[in-house]
Design a protein around this motif. Structure first.
Motif, mmCIF file in Angstrom:
data_model
loop_
_atom_site.group_PDB
_atom_site.id
_atom_site.type_symbol
_atom_site.label_atom_id
_atom_site.label_comp_id
_atom_site.label_asym_id
_atom_site.label_seq_id
_atom_site.Cartn_x
_atom_site.Cartn_y
_atom_site.Cartn_z
ATOM 1 N N HIS A 126 -72.712 -29.342 2.530
ATOM 2 C CA HIS A 126 -71.990 -29.658 3.494
ATOM 3 C C HIS A 126 -70.600 -29.521 2.665
ATOM 4 O O HIS A 126 -70.099 -30.127 1.794
ATOM 5 N N TRP A 132 -72.564 -27.397 7.067
ATOM 6 C CA TRP A 132 -74.489 -27.447 6.023
ATOM 7 C C TRP A 132 -73.571 -25.515 5.938
ATOM 8 O O TRP A 132 -73.598 -24.998 6.747
ATOM 9 N N ALA A 153 -71.303 -33.138 1.594
ATOM 10 C CA ALA A 153 -73.058 -33.964 1.640
ATOM 11 C C ALA A 153 -73.376 -32.673 0.648
ATOM 12 O O ALA A 153 -73.245 -32.113 0.945
ATOM 13 N N GLU A 155 -77.960 -32.311 0.430
ATOM 14 C CA GLU A 155 -79.154 -32.381 0.408
ATOM 15 C C GLU A 155 -79.754 -31.329 -0.631
ATOM 16 O O GLU A 155 -79.409 -30.477 -1.440
ATOM 17 N N SER A 187 -82.969 -35.683 1.936
ATOM 18 C CA SER A 187 -82.749 -36.198 2.612
ATOM 19 C C SER A 187 -81.085 -36.604 2.795
ATOM 20 O O SER A 187 -80.972 -35.609 1.195
ATOM 21 N N THR A 188 -80.053 -37.042 3.365
ATOM 22 C CA THR A 188 -78.527 -36.213 3.305
ATOM 23 C C THR A 188 -78.025 -37.853 2.583
ATOM 24 O O THR A 188 -77.526 -39.038 2.653
ATOM 25 N N THR A 192 -70.268 -36.932 6.514
ATOM 26 C CA THR A 192 -69.833 -35.865 6.995
ATOM 27 C C THR A 192 -68.698 -36.783 8.248
ATOM 28 O O THR A 192 -68.583 -37.389 9.024
ATOM 29 N N TYR A 220 -75.993 -42.162 3.144
ATOM 30 C CA TYR A 220 -74.663 -40.758 3.748
ATOM 31 C C TYR A 220 -74.614 -42.318 5.274
ATOM 32 O O TYR A 220 -75.247 -42.750 5.725
#
Length: 243
Positions: A126, A132, A153, A155, A187-188, A192, A220
């Protein structure tokens, strides 16, 4: 008279012979004794050796076979850091890529599995002002370079036939927050909506079902104000329709 003289000479000769032969006989006896002692010393065994031999014969056999611990695949990664550029070498298996305490943002990331045939890895970032990005895999660049845009971020997930045998864990160090919790398998992790940069990352592979490398809470952090505002707007809209 002559006979007496001869007898005297014979006696003198015997006496002299005895004087000469006695030391030789003593020396011979001593020499023979020392040789016998040396012979016994050379052939006598050490009692401790005998004890060891008996112990070896009577000790029960021990099965020393130990099953080797199953190795997990290596994961390698490196970061493009603001003010520095690409790190010179890949780091791996939970080591830190990036910096902490220097306020340097991560702008791009590359991740690979160097020694795995039936396993792959995909990841996406991200990015500031872009959101993203698409998934990339196996060493490709995720993020941007030359734009001054921070990763906020990420993943990551394992792919391939062997993916079901392992868990992929990762965590990031975020400006103003520090290290967040570990998360896994797509998973993140990160933030954000905060405009906070990822500054460092750790990635590790463990056998499926093994414990996480550390605390998994708070991996997150979404922007709470935006979430609350969105919920409020939804409630207002619902109330408007009911009246």
């Amino acid at each position: 008279m002559k006979r007496q003289f001869r007898a005297f000479i014979v006696l003198i000769s015997c006496f002299m012979s005895m004087l000469l032969l006695s030391p030789l006989a003593c020396w011979a006896d001593q020499n023979v004794g020392s040789n016998e002692y040396e012979s016994v010393s050379e052939t006598q065994s050490d009692p401790s050796d005998q004890t060891a031999a008996v112990a070896d014969e009577t000790a029960p056999s021990i099965d020393a076979t130990v099953e080797p611990k199953e190795a997990v695949p290596d994961v390698s990664y490196k970061s493009h850091i603001s003010g520095i550029g690409w790190e010179p070498t890949f780091t791996s298996n939970g080591s830190i890529s990036g910096t902490t305490g220097q306020s340097r943002r991560l702008e791009a990331l590359r991740v690979s599995l160097p020694n795995s045939e039936d396993l792959g890895i995909e990841y996406r970032s991200h990015v500031q002002n872009e959101g993203w990005q698409d998934w990339v895999s196996n060493g490709a660049v995720s993020g941007t370079t030359g734009k001054g845009l921070q990763i906020e971020a990420v993943e990551l997930k394992l792919t391939g036939d062997g993916a079901s045998s392992y868990d992929l864990y990762y965590r990031v160090h975020v400006s103003n927050f520090g290290w967040l919790g570990w998360t896994s398998n797509g998973s993140t992790v990160g933030t954000t909506g905060w405009s906070y940069a990822v500054e460092a990352i750790q990635i590790v592979i463990v056998k499926k079902g093994d414990a996480a490398p550390g605390d998994t809470a708070g991996a997150y952090v979404p922007y709470v104000f935006n979430c609350s505002l969105s919920l409020s707007q939804g409630l207002i809209s619902d109330l408007s329709r009911t009246h």
